[in-house]
Design a protein around this motif. Sequence first.
Motif, PDB file in Angstrom:
ATOM      1  N   TYR A  47       0.792  -1.232   0.000  1.00 55.85           N
ATOM      2  CA  TYR A  47       0.000   0.000   0.000  1.00 55.85           C
ATOM      3  C   TYR A  47       0.827   1.285   0.000  1.00 55.85           C
ATOM      4  CZ  TYR A  47      -3.446  -3.519   0.886  1.00 55.85           C
ATOM      5  OH  TYR A  47      -4.231  -4.636   0.768  1.00 55.85           O
ATOM      6  N   PHE A  55      -5.647  -0.682  -5.337  1.00 57.48           N
ATOM      7  CA  PHE A  55      -6.615  -1.366  -4.476  1.00 57.48           C
ATOM      8  C   PHE A  55      -8.001  -0.717  -4.601  1.00 57.48           C
ATOM      9  CE2 PHE A  55      -8.573  -2.288  -0.245  1.00 57.48           C
ATOM     10  CZ  PHE A  55      -8.886  -3.612  -0.553  1.00 57.48           C
ATOM     11  N   ILE A  58      -9.415  -2.261  -7.578  1.00 65.63           N
ATOM     12  CA  ILE A  58      -9.823  -3.651  -7.310  1.00 65.63           C
ATOM     13  C   ILE A  58     -11.227  -3.654  -6.697  1.00 65.63           C
ATOM     14  CG2 ILE A  58      -9.402  -5.625  -5.748  1.00 65.63           C
ATOM     15  CD1 ILE A  58      -6.409  -5.238  -6.207  1.00 65.63           C
ATOM     16  N   TYR A  64     -14.412  -8.770  -7.907  1.00 66.23           N
ATOM     17  CA  TYR A  64     -14.076  -8.585  -6.484  1.00 66.23           C
ATOM     18  C   TYR A  64     -15.372  -8.249  -5.733  1.00 66.23           C
ATOM     19  CZ  TYR A  64     -11.177  -7.547  -2.424  1.00 66.23           C
ATOM     20  OH  TYR A  64     -10.598  -7.569  -1.163  1.00 66.23           O
ATOM     21  N   LEU A  66     -16.166  -8.674  -2.648  1.00 66.88           N
ATOM     22  CA  LEU A  66     -16.110  -8.403  -1.198  1.00 66.88           C
ATOM     23  C   LEU A  66     -16.660  -7.011  -0.819  1.00 66.88           C
ATOM     24  CD1 LEU A  66     -13.542 -10.394  -1.912  1.00 66.88           C
ATOM     25  CD2 LEU A  66     -12.972  -9.993   0.467  1.00 66.88           C
ATOM     26  N   GLY A 174     -13.903  -4.648   6.017  1.00 65.37           N
ATOM     27  CA  GLY A 174     -13.217  -4.939   4.766  1.00 65.37           C
ATOM     28  C   GLY A 174     -12.466  -6.251   4.710  1.00 65.37           C
ATOM     29  N   SER A 175     -12.697  -7.158   5.650  1.00 65.15           N
ATOM     30  CA  SER A 175     -12.007  -8.453   5.615  1.00 65.15           C
ATOM     31  C   SER A 175     -10.494  -8.330   5.755  1.00 65.15           C
ATOM     32  CB  SER A 175     -12.359  -9.205   4.316  1.00 65.15           C
ATOM     33  OG  SER A 175     -11.790 -10.472   4.299  1.00 65.15           O
ATOM     34  N   ASN A 176     -10.034  -7.236   6.362  1.00 67.50           N
ATOM     35  CA  ASN A 176      -8.587  -7.085   6.567  1.00 67.50           C
ATOM     36  C   ASN A 176      -8.035  -8.164   7.494  1.00 67.50           C
ATOM     37  OD1 ASN A 176      -8.202  -4.802   4.930  1.00 67.50           O
ATOM     38  ND2 ASN A 176      -9.041  -3.494   6.519  1.00 67.50           N
ATOM     39  N   ASN A 179      -6.057 -11.071   6.025  1.00 65.99           N
ATOM     40  CA  ASN A 179      -4.672 -10.984   5.560  1.00 65.99           C
ATOM     41  C   ASN A 179      -3.651 -11.402   6.621  1.00 65.99           C
ATOM     42  OD1 ASN A 179      -5.761  -8.139   3.743  1.00 65.99           O
ATOM     43  ND2 ASN A 179      -5.260 -10.095   2.836  1.00 65.99           N
ATOM     44  N   TYR A 219      -9.553 -12.889  -7.299  1.00 71.49           N
ATOM     45  CA  TYR A 219      -8.113 -12.563  -7.203  1.00 71.49           C
ATOM     46  C   TYR A 219      -7.386 -12.811  -8.533  1.00 71.49           C
ATOM     47  CZ  TYR A 219      -9.154 -12.125  -2.274  1.00 71.49           C
ATOM     48  OH  TYR A 219      -9.700 -11.717  -1.081  1.00 71.49           O
ATOM     49  N   PHE A 229      -1.447  -4.908  -9.020  1.00 72.35           N
ATOM     50  CA  PHE A 229      -1.356  -4.610  -7.575  1.00 72.35           C
ATOM     51  C   PHE A 229      -0.247  -5.457  -6.946  1.00 72.35           C
ATOM     52  CE2 PHE A 229      -3.215  -5.939  -3.345  1.00 72.35           C
ATOM     53  CZ  PHE A 229      -3.157  -4.718  -2.710  1.00 72.35           C
ATOM     54  N   GLU A 295       0.872 -12.857  -0.344  1.00 70.63           N
ATOM     55  CA  GLU A 295      -0.330 -12.527   0.438  1.00 70.63           C
ATOM     56  C   GLU A 295      -1.154 -13.767   0.745  1.00 70.63           C
ATOM     57  OE1 GLU A 295      -3.622  -8.988   0.270  1.00 70.63           O
ATOM     58  OE2 GLU A 295      -3.593 -10.286  -1.470  1.00 70.63           O
TER      59      GLU A 295
HETATM   60  C1  AVI Z   1      -7.201  -5.677   1.923  1.00 73.73           C
HETATM   61  N1  AVI Z   1      -7.541  -7.087   1.722  1.00 73.73           N
HETATM   62  C2  AVI Z   1      -8.726  -7.460   2.528  1.00 73.73           C
HETATM   63  C3  AVI Z   1      -7.650  -7.514   0.326  1.00 73.73           C
HETATM   64  C4  AVI Z   1      -7.990  -9.023   0.245  1.00 73.73           C
HETATM   65  O1  AVI Z   1      -9.015  -9.345  -0.357  1.00 73.73           O
HETATM   66  O2  AVI Z   1      -7.263  -9.836   0.810  1.00 73.73           O
HETATM   67  C5  AVI Z   1      -6.380  -7.232  -0.441  1.00 73.73           C
HETATM   68  C6  AVI Z   1      -6.407  -7.765  -1.853  1.00 73.73           C
HETATM   69  N2  AVI Z   1      -5.501  -8.536  -2.394  1.00 73.73           N
HETATM   70  C7  AVI Z   1      -5.828  -8.828  -3.632  1.00 73.73           C
HETATM   71  N3  AVI Z   1      -7.009  -8.287  -3.890  1.00 73.73           N
HETATM   72  C8  AVI Z   1      -7.374  -7.580  -2.786  1.00 73.73           C
END
Ligand code: AVI
Length: 335
Positions: A47, A55, A58, A64, A66, A174-176, A179, A219, A229, A295
């Motif tokens: 970041y 992001f 995304i 995506y 989420l 945000g589902s952080n 990670n 993803y 990203f 990640e």
């Molecule tokens: C910030 N986090 C919740 C995202 C995730 O979905 O794990 C980061 C991300 N990595 C790839 N796409 C988004």
Amino acid sequence: MQINTPTVPMIDLSRAQESSSHTSTFARDVAEGLSTKYKTLPSRYFYDGTGSRLFQQIMDLTEYYLTRSELEVLTQNKESMATQFSQGGSFHLIDLGAGDALKTKLLLQELTTQQRSFDYVPVDISKDAMLELSESLQQELPQLKVEAVVGEYFQALEWLQENKDGRKVVLFLGSNIGNFEAAESITFLQSIRSYLHAGDQLLMGVDLRKDPGIILNAYNDEAGITAAFNLNLLHRINRELGADFNVDQFCHHAIYNPQEGVMRSFLVSKQAQDVHISEAGLTVHFDAWEAIHTENSYKYSIPQVEGLGRQCGFAVDTVFYDKQKGFADVLFSVA
Ligand code: AVI
């Protein structure tokens, strides 16, 4: 330290960490991660300015789901959330990793409509994001009391502990949490818990286990934004640590393991190559098709979330779902 621009009160704790010490921590983490048998790089370094902009893109992607799902959870349940936050009287609403607070603004509007007694403390490592957010809130909700904090989450909680009495409601959206590795998520939530008291609450976003195909697509988007990203991490190392990664010679690879419930992202070297990283005083060799793990994005079941909360001193009050039950915001209180 208080830094008042003419209109926006803000606390900047980030100055405590000089940029030279940031660079040496970054160099040390990169050197450590690339010196192990299975190479890794910490996802928190995604970041920088470019990574944060990617992001944002995304979060707008069709694949995506989420962000859309969590917006739905908040839109459908904001009344009940605002009522439950307010049951114990006035409170500080602390938003960890607030960013542009797109989702939180739904709650802020609802709390304001319900005329609840609270103030808003967004916390983010990006000073620009906190300036923009404070200014936009002055336009949109001029009567709202806002005191943005620029810094790491625990620096901010420490500051709050010393500077603000009263009940706290912490948002970690945000589902952080996904990670973090399992052990890290426990340490993280236990640390949050250590700053809270009876009557305080935590609202945490979690992405739930679902059809692996849906998760995989999120993803591996067609436009390649997630790839950009991920690859930006190498550009960042080139820029900030004087490295010579040939970024075109790496590719993004993300796979989902449905037994562990984890999406793992990698950068894969397309050829044998050596990379020199000046600030780390290191040359790293990559075999052809050798990977760097960058990640983890864990997906939870509700019993897992309940167990995680219990281990860290929280009890579940309410689980708020989207229609598909693919995402949840879980309201905990201090047990
Ligand atoms: C910030 N986090 C919740 C995202 C995730 O979905 O794990 C980061 C991300 N990595 C790839 N796409 C988004």
